[in-house]
Every structure is written in structure tokens, then in C-alpha cells.
Scaffold this active site. Structure first.
Site: not given
Ligand code: PCA
Length: 209
Positions: A82, A145, A169
Site C-alpha cells: 500500500e 486496514c 494487504h
Molecule cells: N482486512 C481488513 C481489516 C482487517 C483485515 O485483515 C481491511 O482490509 O481493512
């Protein structure tokens, strides 16, 4: 000087039974990297209230030099580094406490957005050298996140540490999609390896290697 490195992962959320980043946090904890650095892995709740409280106490008490947060995205096909966190909470599915904020600023006095301070381009190159599918993402979403990433970068701006922080992610792990073969997934140990590589790439940048 040895760097203090923390990796976080999240509990399952949104009706999923598991979260690959729980595996990452639990299995990276105590791991000694090839350069001798020990990593601490911490599992975080998926909750607007509890995530913020826990994250801020981790930052205040442990004072990490490098904080890499990881989370699951069910919509991606590879590892997403990200690049940016934005100052908004706009929740599609309630968090694990049943809260569902819509169009709320994370910090009304905060910047609109922060760039990751992780070396995302270098991490990308190193993941590709290791034949791990990955790309740079320009949106971490508007859920927990992005929230965690924004809070950590906002903290870093005010307090001067962590020197490097950002968010990765990951897609589902194989175990989660056995009966949902249309969903993209990766091997959980490849995901774990990808996070270790990301740490080493970040340390290499700090040491100007
Ligand atoms: N993914 C979510 C919140 C917790 C996670 O593992 C997100 O992408 O916001």
C-alpha cells in the site's frame, strides 16, 4: 544499532473463519532474520475502537523503529504494497464490535493522506526477484486496514517514529478457499516469506545497501 521491528496481523472479520495475517503475526513472532534481527508479531482486533487503542499503546510502549502492518483483502490477486493511507473511515461491513462508521474523518486535524514510509518500490523489486507476485496499490480501502495505516503514519508524523511504517494487504490463503476456487489465494508460507523480505528490504534501505 539493532532496529526494533514489529509486524501486526488481524483477527478474522466479516464472517471469515480465519485471516492469513493472523498466521503471519503468530509465525513471525520471535523469528530471527538472516541479519540477526528478532521480529515481534502482534495480533490486532478488527474494531474501530480497540484497533486504535491497541495500536497507540504498542507505539507508545514498544517504540518500534519499523512497523509493518498486514491485513487480508478478499479482492486482490497478489500481495499489495500500500502506497497511501487516507483520512476517512467508511465501513462497508460492521467491525467485530458491530460498529459501522460512514464518511468519518479518522483525525479531524490530520492530513488528508499520508504516503507509506516503507520503500515500496524496493520491496516490490525484491519480491519479484524472489518470484512472489506483488504490486503497488494506491488504495488501502476505507476500512480497518486503511485506518490502522493512517493512525500509524499520523502518529509517526507527530512523534518522529516509527522511522518506517506502512501496510501490506494479502489475498486469501489456500485454506480459506478450498470450497471457493474462484477466489484468488496464495500459500500462507509464501505470504510469511514476503513479509520477511519486506523487512529485509526496508532494513537494507536504512543501511544504504
Ligand atoms: N482486512 C481488513 C481489516 C482487517 C483485515 O485483515 C481491511 O482490509 O481493512
Amino acid at each position: 544499532m539493532t532496529k526494533k521491528i514489529i509486524v501486526t496481523g488481524f483477527e478474522p472479520f466479516g464472517g471469515e473463519k480465519d485471516n492469513p495475517t493472523k498466521y503471519i503475526a503468530e509465525n513471525i513472532n520471535g523469528r530471527v532474520l538472516s541479519n540477526g534481527t528478532v521480529v515481534e508479531g502482534i495480533l490486532m482486533p478488527v474494531s474501530v475502537k480497540r484497533t486504535a487503542d491497541m495500536l497507540i499503546s504498542i507505539l507508545e510502549e514498544k517504540k518500534p523503529d519499523i512497523l509493518i502492518m498486514t491485513g487480508l483483502s478478499g479482492k486482490i490477486n497478489d500481495i499489495n504494497l500500500e502506497r497511501v493511507a487516507i483520512n476517512i473511515l467508511d465501513v462497508r461491513i460492521p467491525d467485530n464490535d458491530g460498529n459501522k462508521p460512514v464518511d468519518e474523518l479518522i483525525d479531524k486535524d490530520g492530513e488528508t493522506a499520508y504516503f507509506s514510509t516503507l520503500p515500496v518500490r524496493k520491496i516490490l523489486e525484491d519480491l519479484h526477484l524472489n518470484k512472489i507476485p506483488a504490486s503497488i496499490s494506491n488504495s488501502a480501502g476505507t476500512y480497518i486496514c486503511n485506518y490502522g495505516m493512517y493512525l500509524a503514519l499520523n502518529f509517526a508524523k507527530k512523534h518522529g517514529y516509527p522511522e518506517k511504517t506502512g501496510f501490506i494487504h494479502v489475498p486469501f490463503m489456500y485454506e480459506q478457499v478450498l470450497d471457493r476456487p474462484a477466489l484468488s489465494s496464495m500459500d500462507k508460507n509464501t505470504l510469511l516469506k514476503a513479509v520477511e523480505i519486506s523487512i529485509l528490504s526496508t532494513l537494507a534501505i536504512q543501511n544504504n545497501e
